[in-house]
Design an enzyme around this catalytic site. Sequence first.
Site, PDB file in Angstrom:
ATOM      1  CD  GLU A 278      -2.662  -0.949   2.646  1.00 34.93           C
ATOM      2  OE1 GLU A 278      -3.531  -1.785   2.813  1.00 34.93           O
ATOM      3  OE2 GLU A 278      -2.400  -0.043   3.465  1.00 34.93           O
TER       4      GLU A 278
ATOM      5  CB  CYS B 221       1.968   7.323   3.824  1.00 35.70           C
ATOM      6  SG  CYS B 221       2.165   6.026   5.049  1.00 35.70           S
TER       7      CYS B 221
ATOM      8  CB  CYS C   9       4.235  -5.559   9.807  1.00 36.92           C
ATOM      9  SG  CYS C   9       5.364  -4.816  11.002  1.00 36.92           S
TER      10      CYS C   9
ATOM     11  CB  CYS D 232      -1.297  -2.681  13.394  1.00 38.37           C
ATOM     12  SG  CYS D 232      -0.662  -2.532  11.739  1.00 38.37           S
TER      13      CYS D 232
ATOM     14  CB  CYS E 191       1.312  -3.140  16.637  1.00 38.81           C
ATOM     15  SG  CYS E 191       3.031  -2.651  16.541  1.00 38.81           S
TER      16      CYS E 191
ATOM     17  CB  CYS F 129      -0.470   1.022   8.176  1.00 39.74           C
ATOM     18  SG  CYS F 129      -0.251   0.430   9.849  1.00 39.74           S
TER      19      CYS F 129
END
Length: 374
Positions: A99, A120, A127, A134, A131, A357
């Site tokens: 993205e 961004c 990832c 997220c 977290c 995100c």
Amino acid sequence: MNGKMQEARPLIFSETKETLAAALEARGEKAFRATQILEWIYKKRVRSFDEMKNVPAATRAWLAETYDFMPAKLVAKSAQASDVTEKFLLQMRDGALVECVILRAPQEGTGEERSRKTVCISTQVGCAQGCKFCASGLAGWKRNLDAGEIMAQLMFVCWEGGDKGTRETGFTDFDNIVVMGMGEPLMNYDATMRALTIANAPWGLGVGARRITISTSGVVPKIHALAAEPMQFRLAISLHGATDEVRSQIMPVNRKFPLAQLIPAAKDFSEKHGRMITLEFILIENVNDTLEQARKLAEIARELHAHVNLIPYNTVEGLPWKRPSGNRQMQFLKILQERRVPATLRREKGHDIDAACGQLRLRNLDKEKTANAS
Ligand code: SF4
């Protein structure tokens, strides 16, 4: 998807002036040819080697055999949200989904004439930091992006992210880069630094280092490494918890690098670079929005002379977290202001279009899974 990464040619976007000159010299060409080629790519923004008119045909043929140009294809684009955020879901050569987002904000003092544009970008596919709040963390880590794929997101925006008014030139530029998309940039340090070097270089995109912000979840050894870099990039730390107890609950990285290590690393960066860092703090109801957290956050921010960016949580499908009431958000902000901490409370850009995100990618992965299951 076909096209395995190990078989793919390197991307021309991953070459620096030095590495391209060395490759050209190795085949008996003059080093100035690298300057010409990079000018076609980053200043004239051509989309193929064929368009490089002052480059000899034999060199163009070699370039086309040796390198790939744009590796990213547009898979989905979000509708323009009311706060003028635009989101692109790009597919790389191996099918990986990445993205990148354009955020537009009016320029202070310039009315509506021109908006400040921030891009961004992502540095990893998925990832591994996990977290809890997220979307990117939900689907796990797939792979690192290489420098050319990171640069390709910026080039994609240069090519396709045009605004009305600048569109006739065919090209558009942006004011700021934030490395805040999918992935932890400091876990893909070398590729991220190489891409940002190209974005910053006068022979590259020429975006000033102070207009480039790297955001990290708090990978302490790499913050020290970044502090030792000569380039004056800005640093943002995703804090999201002002005590180890709260932070570890939502950010597993804190168990490895607790606040007693993170705060000195942040200090090291701001002292060496002489720049104010930003502490990002996503406000989540009944998790980190207590007034005690606000007081602790103020202490940390004062110690670091940092700016605090409060971001009310953007709901993610499949996750239980909620944003606190407007009243609670204001109480939290007030505690920081009373302690003279520079702080802003912002509505998350792209709230209407899944711009937290990883959300657009996650939605597409879900669609793929549903399609495969049926
Ligand atoms: S918030 Fe950032 S570091 Fe944490 S899981 Fe999401 S993408 Fe990774």
